[in-house]
Design a protein around this motif. Structure first.
Motif, PDB file in Angstrom:
ATOM      1  N   MET A 535       0.811  -1.217   0.000  1.00  0.00           N
ATOM      2  CA  MET A 535       0.000   0.000   0.000  1.00  0.00           C
ATOM      3  C   MET A 535       0.848   1.274   0.000  1.00  0.00           C
ATOM      4  O   MET A 535       0.386   2.346  -0.370  1.00  0.00           O
ATOM      5  CB  MET A 535      -0.921   0.012   1.227  1.00  0.00           C
ATOM      6  CG  MET A 535      -2.148  -0.862   1.133  1.00  0.00           C
ATOM      7  SD  MET A 535      -3.371  -0.209  -0.036  1.00  0.00           S
ATOM      8  CE  MET A 535      -3.361  -1.485  -1.250  1.00  0.00           C
ATOM      9  N   PHE A 536       2.103   1.151   0.424  1.00  0.00           N
ATOM     10  CA  PHE A 536       2.985   2.316   0.523  1.00  0.00           C
ATOM     11  C   PHE A 536       3.954   2.411  -0.651  1.00  0.00           C
ATOM     12  O   PHE A 536       4.893   3.201  -0.623  1.00  0.00           O
ATOM     13  CB  PHE A 536       3.769   2.273   1.840  1.00  0.00           C
ATOM     14  CG  PHE A 536       2.895   2.333   3.057  1.00  0.00           C
ATOM     15  CD1 PHE A 536       2.453   3.556   3.541  1.00  0.00           C
ATOM     16  CD2 PHE A 536       2.493   1.183   3.696  1.00  0.00           C
ATOM     17  CE1 PHE A 536       1.642   3.617   4.659  1.00  0.00           C
ATOM     18  CE2 PHE A 536       1.674   1.230   4.818  1.00  0.00           C
ATOM     19  CZ  PHE A 536       1.241   2.447   5.302  1.00  0.00           C
ATOM     20  N   THR A 537       3.747   1.606  -1.698  1.00  0.00           N
ATOM     21  CA  THR A 537       4.587   1.655  -2.882  1.00  0.00           C
ATOM     22  C   THR A 537       3.890   2.436  -3.987  1.00  0.00           C
ATOM     23  O   THR A 537       2.764   2.913  -3.831  1.00  0.00           O
ATOM     24  CB  THR A 537       4.912   0.241  -3.383  1.00  0.00           C
ATOM     25  OG1 THR A 537       3.694  -0.391  -3.829  1.00  0.00           O
ATOM     26  CG2 THR A 537       5.531  -0.597  -2.267  1.00  0.00           C
ATOM     27  N   THR A 538       4.562   2.542  -5.118  1.00  0.00           N
ATOM     28  CA  THR A 538       3.999   3.270  -6.256  1.00  0.00           C
ATOM     29  C   THR A 538       2.818   2.535  -6.866  1.00  0.00           C
ATOM     30  O   THR A 538       2.016   3.139  -7.581  1.00  0.00           O
ATOM     31  CB  THR A 538       5.086   3.469  -7.326  1.00  0.00           C
ATOM     32  OG1 THR A 538       6.263   3.971  -6.694  1.00  0.00           O
ATOM     33  CG2 THR A 538       4.652   4.445  -8.391  1.00  0.00           C
ATOM     34  N   PHE A 539       2.689   1.239  -6.603  1.00  0.00           N
ATOM     35  CA  PHE A 539       1.653   0.424  -7.236  1.00  0.00           C
ATOM     36  C   PHE A 539       0.712  -0.171  -6.192  1.00  0.00           C
ATOM     37  O   PHE A 539       0.683  -1.393  -5.993  1.00  0.00           O
ATOM     38  CB  PHE A 539       2.292  -0.690  -8.067  1.00  0.00           C
ATOM     39  CG  PHE A 539       3.365  -0.196  -8.993  1.00  0.00           C
ATOM     40  CD1 PHE A 539       3.051   0.467 -10.160  1.00  0.00           C
ATOM     41  CD2 PHE A 539       4.713  -0.387  -8.690  1.00  0.00           C
ATOM     42  CE1 PHE A 539       4.040   0.928 -11.014  1.00  0.00           C
ATOM     43  CE2 PHE A 539       5.709   0.065  -9.536  1.00  0.00           C
ATOM     44  CZ  PHE A 539       5.367   0.726 -10.701  1.00  0.00           C
ATOM     45  N   PRO A 540      -0.061   0.679  -5.499  1.00  0.00           N
ATOM     46  CA  PRO A 540      -0.985   0.141  -4.493  1.00  0.00           C
ATOM     47  C   PRO A 540      -2.125  -0.661  -5.110  1.00  0.00           C
ATOM     48  O   PRO A 540      -2.758  -1.473  -4.435  1.00  0.00           O
ATOM     49  CB  PRO A 540      -1.498   1.395  -3.782  1.00  0.00           C
ATOM     50  CG  PRO A 540      -1.376   2.488  -4.794  1.00  0.00           C
ATOM     51  CD  PRO A 540      -0.153   2.146  -5.594  1.00  0.00           C
ATOM     52  N   TRP A 541      -2.389  -0.426  -6.424  1.00  0.00           N
ATOM     53  CA  TRP A 541      -3.494  -1.135  -7.070  1.00  0.00           C
ATOM     54  C   TRP A 541      -3.277  -2.647  -7.067  1.00  0.00           C
ATOM     55  O   TRP A 541      -4.250  -3.409  -7.080  1.00  0.00           O
ATOM     56  CB  TRP A 541      -3.638  -0.638  -8.505  1.00  0.00           C
ATOM     57  CG  TRP A 541      -4.152   0.755  -8.613  1.00  0.00           C
ATOM     58  CD1 TRP A 541      -3.416   1.898  -8.699  1.00  0.00           C
ATOM     59  CD2 TRP A 541      -5.519   1.173  -8.619  1.00  0.00           C
ATOM     60  NE1 TRP A 541      -4.224   2.998  -8.765  1.00  0.00           N
ATOM     61  CE2 TRP A 541      -5.527   2.585  -8.726  1.00  0.00           C
ATOM     62  CE3 TRP A 541      -6.736   0.502  -8.555  1.00  0.00           C
ATOM     63  CZ2 TRP A 541      -6.695   3.315  -8.774  1.00  0.00           C
ATOM     64  CZ3 TRP A 541      -7.902   1.236  -8.602  1.00  0.00           C
ATOM     65  CH2 TRP A 541      -7.881   2.615  -8.711  1.00  0.00           C
ATOM     66  N   THR A 542      -2.032  -3.077  -7.085  1.00  0.00           N
ATOM     67  CA  THR A 542      -1.773  -4.518  -7.127  1.00  0.00           C
ATOM     68  C   THR A 542      -2.188  -5.225  -5.842  1.00  0.00           C
ATOM     69  O   THR A 542      -2.398  -6.434  -5.839  1.00  0.00           O
ATOM     70  CB  THR A 542      -0.273  -4.770  -7.372  1.00  0.00           C
ATOM     71  OG1 THR A 542       0.495  -4.150  -6.324  1.00  0.00           O
ATOM     72  CG2 THR A 542       0.160  -4.195  -8.704  1.00  0.00           C
ATOM     73  N   ALA A 543      -2.310  -4.466  -4.736  1.00  0.00           N
ATOM     74  CA  ALA A 543      -2.645  -5.074  -3.447  1.00  0.00           C
ATOM     75  C   ALA A 543      -4.053  -4.745  -2.969  1.00  0.00           C
ATOM     76  O   ALA A 543      -4.466  -5.196  -1.904  1.00  0.00           O
ATOM     77  CB  ALA A 543      -1.637  -4.627  -2.389  1.00  0.00           C
ATOM     78  N   VAL A 544      -4.803  -3.968  -3.750  1.00  0.00           N
ATOM     79  CA  VAL A 544      -6.140  -3.550  -3.303  1.00  0.00           C
ATOM     80  C   VAL A 544      -7.056  -4.746  -3.094  1.00  0.00           C
ATOM     81  O   VAL A 544      -7.839  -4.809  -2.140  1.00  0.00           O
ATOM     82  CB  VAL A 544      -6.751  -2.577  -4.342  1.00  0.00           C
ATOM     83  CG1 VAL A 544      -8.203  -2.299  -4.023  1.00  0.00           C
ATOM     84  CG2 VAL A 544      -5.975  -1.288  -4.372  1.00  0.00           C
ATOM     85  N   GLU A 545      -6.974  -5.704  -3.993  1.00  0.00           N
ATOM     86  CA  GLU A 545      -7.861  -6.871  -3.929  1.00  0.00           C
ATOM     87  C   GLU A 545      -7.679  -7.655  -2.638  1.00  0.00           C
ATOM     88  O   GLU A 545      -8.625  -8.282  -2.147  1.00  0.00           O
ATOM     89  CB  GLU A 545      -7.596  -7.758  -5.146  1.00  0.00           C
ATOM     90  CG  GLU A 545      -8.521  -8.958  -5.244  1.00  0.00           C
ATOM     91  CD  GLU A 545      -8.210  -9.804  -6.456  1.00  0.00           C
ATOM     92  OE1 GLU A 545      -8.814 -10.880  -6.589  1.00  0.00           O
ATOM     93  OE2 GLU A 545      -7.358  -9.387  -7.273  1.00  0.00           O
ATOM     94  N   TYR A 546      -6.473  -7.621  -2.078  1.00  0.00           N
ATOM     95  CA  TYR A 546      -6.179  -8.448  -0.905  1.00  0.00           C
ATOM     96  C   TYR A 546      -6.155  -7.640   0.390  1.00  0.00           C
ATOM     97  O   TYR A 546      -5.909  -8.201   1.454  1.00  0.00           O
ATOM     98  CB  TYR A 546      -4.813  -9.125  -1.091  1.00  0.00           C
ATOM     99  CG  TYR A 546      -4.640  -9.743  -2.449  1.00  0.00           C
ATOM    100  CD1 TYR A 546      -5.276 -10.934  -2.775  1.00  0.00           C
ATOM    101  CD2 TYR A 546      -3.861  -9.119  -3.426  1.00  0.00           C
ATOM    102  CE1 TYR A 546      -5.130 -11.494  -4.036  1.00  0.00           C
ATOM    103  CE2 TYR A 546      -3.709  -9.671  -4.680  1.00  0.00           C
ATOM    104  CZ  TYR A 546      -4.348 -10.859  -4.983  1.00  0.00           C
ATOM    105  OH  TYR A 546      -4.206 -11.406  -6.229  1.00  0.00           O
ATOM    106  N   ALA A 547      -6.377  -6.332   0.302  1.00  0.00           N
ATOM    107  CA  ALA A 547      -6.324  -5.472   1.485  1.00  0.00           C
ATOM    108  C   ALA A 547      -7.739  -5.101   1.919  1.00  0.00           C
ATOM    109  O   ALA A 547      -8.663  -5.000   1.096  1.00  0.00           O
ATOM    110  CB  ALA A 547      -5.514  -4.206   1.202  1.00  0.00           C
ATOM    111  N   GLY A 548      -7.912  -4.871   3.221  1.00  0.00           N
ATOM    112  CA  GLY A 548      -9.191  -4.433   3.748  1.00  0.00           C
ATOM    113  C   GLY A 548      -9.353  -2.932   3.636  1.00  0.00           C
ATOM    114  O   GLY A 548      -8.405  -2.193   3.358  1.00  0.00           O
ATOM    115  N   VAL A 549     -10.575  -2.466   3.865  1.00  0.00           N
ATOM    116  CA  VAL A 549     -10.851  -1.041   3.794  1.00  0.00           C
ATOM    117  C   VAL A 549     -10.036  -0.279   4.834  1.00  0.00           C
ATOM    118  O   VAL A 549      -9.497   0.800   4.567  1.00  0.00           O
ATOM    119  CB  VAL A 549     -12.361  -0.782   3.997  1.00  0.00           C
ATOM    120  CG1 VAL A 549     -12.652   0.712   4.045  1.00  0.00           C
ATOM    121  CG2 VAL A 549     -13.166  -1.437   2.880  1.00  0.00           C
ATOM    122  N   THR A 550      -9.908  -0.857   6.028  1.00  0.00           N
ATOM    123  CA  THR A 550      -9.148  -0.208   7.105  1.00  0.00           C
ATOM    124  C   THR A 550      -7.684  -0.041   6.718  1.00  0.00           C
ATOM    125  O   THR A 550      -7.073   1.011   6.964  1.00  0.00           O
ATOM    126  CB  THR A 550      -9.251  -1.021   8.399  1.00  0.00           C
ATOM    127  OG1 THR A 550     -10.638  -1.217   8.718  1.00  0.00           O
ATOM    128  CG2 THR A 550      -8.565  -0.302   9.548  1.00  0.00           C
TER     129      THR A 550
END
Length: 589
Positions: A535-550
C-alpha cells in the motif's frame, strides 16, 4: 522565371529560401535524382523476377489451366495410388503452361500492385526516418555554430521560421520522393486502385510527416545535453516505432484494436494503409480498423471516418506540438507547456485513452470487463503523463525565487496566491499537479457511478459492491497522494543550490518509485501476501484486492501525513528563497 520563383519564395518565407539555397546544389540534386531513379529501377526489376517464361508451371498462379490440373491432382491423392501420383507429378514437371494460357492481364495488375505497395512502405520509412534525422541534425549544427541564436533574433514569426525548417531541411528527401511519385501513382492506377484511396494515403503521409517533423524539432530544442547523439537517438526512436507497429500490423493481432493502445497505432501509417490497400500484408482477415470504435462509435465502418479521424488526430497533436515549439524556440529555458496547457493536455489524453478503451470487442464485453481489460494500460498512461508533467511544470530555484520575492510588488498578473499557483509558470507546481491528477481521476469516478447505475438497471448482482466501491475510492485518493508526494520531492530538490538539480530529481524519484517494489519482489514479499506493505509503494493497485478497507484508509492517512510534512518544508524553503539578500544577511543566513 526561376529567379522570379526564388524571389517569391524569399518574400514569402526567408528561412525557407535560406534552407533551399544551402541544400539544392547541383551535385546534391543530381544525387537525389539518381538515387530515386535507381531505386525505381531496382523495385521494377525485382518484381519481374517471377515473370512467366517458357517453363511456367501448369499449377502456377497465373496459368488458366491451373484449376483443371489441381482438381486432377486432388483426385489422384484421394485414390492413394503412389505410382499414378508419381507419374502425374512427373508429367507436371516436364510440361509447362502455354504462353497463350497465361493470364497476362492479372499478372500485370498484380505486378503493378506489388510495385505500388513496395513504394508505399518505402515512402513511409524514408520520409519519417530520414527527415527526422535531418531536422534534428540541422538544429544540432545550428546550435554548435551559434547561428540558432541569430535565427531567434530574426523579426520573422516563430511559425514562419519553423515552417521554413520543415519545408527546407528535408528538401532533398522531398525531391527524391517526388521523382518516384509518378511511377507510384501510375502503378496504383494500373493495379485498379481507387484514385481517392491513393490521395487519402498521400494525405495521411503528409499529416504524419508534419507530426513527426514537428516532434523532431521540439526534441532537438529540448535535448541539447545529448550533443551529437541527438539525430541518431531521435531517428532511431522513430525507426523503432515504425518497425514495431509494422510488425504488429503485419501479424494481424485482431484484438489490439479493442484496447487503448489503438491510439498509439494511429500515429503509424501502416494500419490505415492496410485499411486502404487490403493486399499490403496479404492478410485474409482484412484490417483491424474495420472494427475500430471510439466510445462505441463505429469509426471503422466507413472509409471517410477512418481517414478523417486519422487526419484529425494528427492535426490536433501537431497543433499541440507547434504551441510547445513556439514557447521553446524564442526562450530555450522556458517549459515546454504552460500550466493552462497542461490541463487541456490531460483532459485530451483522458478523452482519447478512455474513448479507445470503451469498445465492444468480438465477445461483446460488458462495461466492467472493458475497463478491467484496459486497467493496466490506463494506469500506465496516466503514470507516465503525470510524471512527465512533474518534470516539465516544476520550476527551478531562480524562477521560484523571483516569484516569491517580487509577487507582492504587483509583478504577477494574478491578484491572489491561489491564482498564481494555478496559472503562473514561476510558482511551485504542486497545485497544478493536483488539478491534473483530479482531471485524470474524474473518468474513474464516473466509471464507479455509472457502473452502479448500469448494474441496477440490468437487475443483476452488482460487480462492485458498496464496500469495494469505497475501497476503490480510497485507492484513487491513495494514488493521488503518492503522486503529490513525488511532485513535492521533485520541487524540493529543484529548490536546492546544488548543480544538476534536474538529474538529481529524476534519480531520486526513480529510486523512490521503483526501487522499493523491486526489492519487495526480489525478497519474496508479494502483493497478495503482504498487501499492507504494498500500500505504501507506487503500485498500491496490485494489493487492493487483498487489502481491507481499514488498511487502505490507514495507508492513505500515512501518505497524507508525509505529504503535509513535505509541504510545510516546501513552504519554508519558498519563503527563504523569497527573502531579500539584506534580510537574509541580517538574519544570519
Amino acid at each position: 522565371m526561376m529567379l522570379n520563383l526564388i524571389d517569391k519564395i524569399g518574400d514569402w518565407n526567408p528561412q525557407l529560401l535560406r534552407e533551399l539555397k544551402g541544400r539544392l546544389k547541383f551535385f546534391n540534386v543530381a544525387i537525389a535524382f539518381a538515387t530515386s531513379l535507381l531505386l525505381q529501377l531496382v523495385v521494377f526489376l525485382y518484381q519481374l523476377r517471377e515473370f512467366p517464361g517458357d517453363r511456367y508451371s501448369l499449377t502456377a498462379t497465373y496459368c488458366n489451366l491451373r484449376q483443371v490440373y489441381q482438381q486432377q491432382q486432388n483426385r489422384l491423392y484421394q485414390q492413394s495410388n503412389q505410382s499414378i501420383i508419381d507419374e502425374f507429378n512427373n508429367f507436371l514437371s516436364n510440361n509447362f503452361c502455354p504462353q497463350n494460357e497465361i493470364n497476362w492481364q492479372l499478372w500485370w495488375r498484380d505486378h503493378w500492385e506489388y510495385i505500388f505497395l513496395s513504394f508505399t512502405v518505402i515512402f513511409g520509412f524514408t520520409l519519417l526516418v530520414a527527415g527526422t534525422y535531418l531536422l534534428i541534425n540541422d538544429l544540432a549544427k545550428e546550435e554548435t555554430r551559434g547561428t540558432l541564436n541569430f535565427i531567434r533574433l530574426s523579426p520573422q514569426s516563430e511559425t514562419s521560421i519553423l515552417t521554413g525548417k520543415l519545408l527546407g531541411v528535408p528538401s532533398l528527401i522531398y525531391l527524391a520522393v517526388l521523382v518516384a511519385v509518378p511511377l507510384h501513382l501510375w502503378a496504383g492506377l494500373s493495379a485498379q486502385i481507387a484514385f481517392s484511396y491513393i490521395l487519402s494515403y498521400y494525405a495521411i503521409l503528409i499529416a504524419s510527416c508534419i507530426f513527426f517533423y514537428s516532434a523532431a524539432l521540439l526534441f532537438g530544442l529540448v535535448s541539447r545535453w545529448f550533443s551529437g547523439f541527438q539525430p541518431w537517438l531521435g531517428s532511431g526512436a522513430v525507426f523503432l516505432f515504425l518497425l514495431i507497429t509494422f510488425q504488429i500490423t503485419s501479424s494481424d493481432h485482431s484484438g489490439t484494436s479493442y484496447n487503448s493502445t489503438a491510439w498509439l497505432r494511429l500515429f503509424a501509417p501502416w494500419d490505415v494503409t492496410n485499411y486502404l490497400f487490403a493486399n499490403l500484408f496479404h492478410l485474409n482477415k482484412g484490417s483491424n480498423l474495420k472494427n475500430l470504435q471510439f466510445f462505441y462509435l463505429p469509426l471503422g465502418r466507413g472509409f471517410v471516418s477512418v481517414v478523417g479521424f486519422h487526419l484529425l488526430n494528427f492535426g490536433l497533436c501537431s497543433y499541440g506540438i507547434l504551441q510547445a515549439l513556439k514557447r521553446c524556440f524564442r526562450n530555450p529555458q522556458a517549459s515546454i507547456i504552460s500550466k493552462k496547457q497542461s490541463y487541456l493536455l490531460v483532459a485530451f489524453c483522458q478523452l482519447i485513452t478512455w474513448g479507445f478503451a470503451l469498445q465492444n470487442g468480438n465477445n461483446n464485453n460488458t462495461w466492467d470487463e472493458q475497463v478491467a481489460g484496459n486497467f493496466v494500460l490506463l494506469v500506465v498512461y496516466n503514470l507516465v503523463l503525470i510524471l512527465s508533467l512533474i518534470a516539465v511544470l516544476s520550476p527551478h530555484r531562480q524562477d521560484v525565487q523571483d516569484w516569491a520575492r517580487y509577487r507582492h510588488q504587483g509583478v504577477s498578473n494574478y491578484k491572489s496566491v491561489w491564482q498564481d499557483l494555478i496559472w503562473s509558470e514561476k510558482s511551485p507546481a504542486l497545485v497544478a499537479i493536483a488539478i491534473n491528477l483530479t482531471i485524470a481521476a474524474i473518468p474513474w469516478l464516473v466509471w464507479l457511478v455509472l457502473t452502479s447505475v448500469v448494474d441496477a438497471n440490468n437487475g443483476r448482482t452488482e460487480i462492485v459492491n458498496e464496500i469495494d466501491r469505497f475501497k476503490v475510492l480510497l485507492t484513487i485518493a491513495l494514488s493521488i497522494s503518492l503522486m503529490m508526494i513525488y511532485a513535492t520531492i521533485a520541487q524540493l530538490i529543484l529548490l536546492l543550490k546544488t548543480p544538476k538539480r534536474f538529474f538529481w530529481a529524476i534519480g531520486t524519484l526513480g529510486t523512490v518509485m521503483f526501487l522499493p517494489p523491486m526489492i519487495l519482489e526480489f525478497i519474496g514479499i508479494s502483493s497478495w501476501k503482504y498487501s499492507t506493505v504494498w500500500m505504501f509503494t507506487t503500485f498500491p493497485w496490485t494489493a487492493v484486492e487483498y487489502a481491507g478497507v481499514t488498511t487502505v484508509f490507514m495507508a492513505l492517512l500515512a501518505d497524507l501525513s508525509v505529504l503535509a510534512l513535505l509541504n510545510f518544508q516546501l513552504i519554508r524553503q519558498v519563503r527563504l528563497a523569497g527573502e531579500s539578500a539584506t534580510k537574509a544577511l541580517l538574519a544570519g543566513r
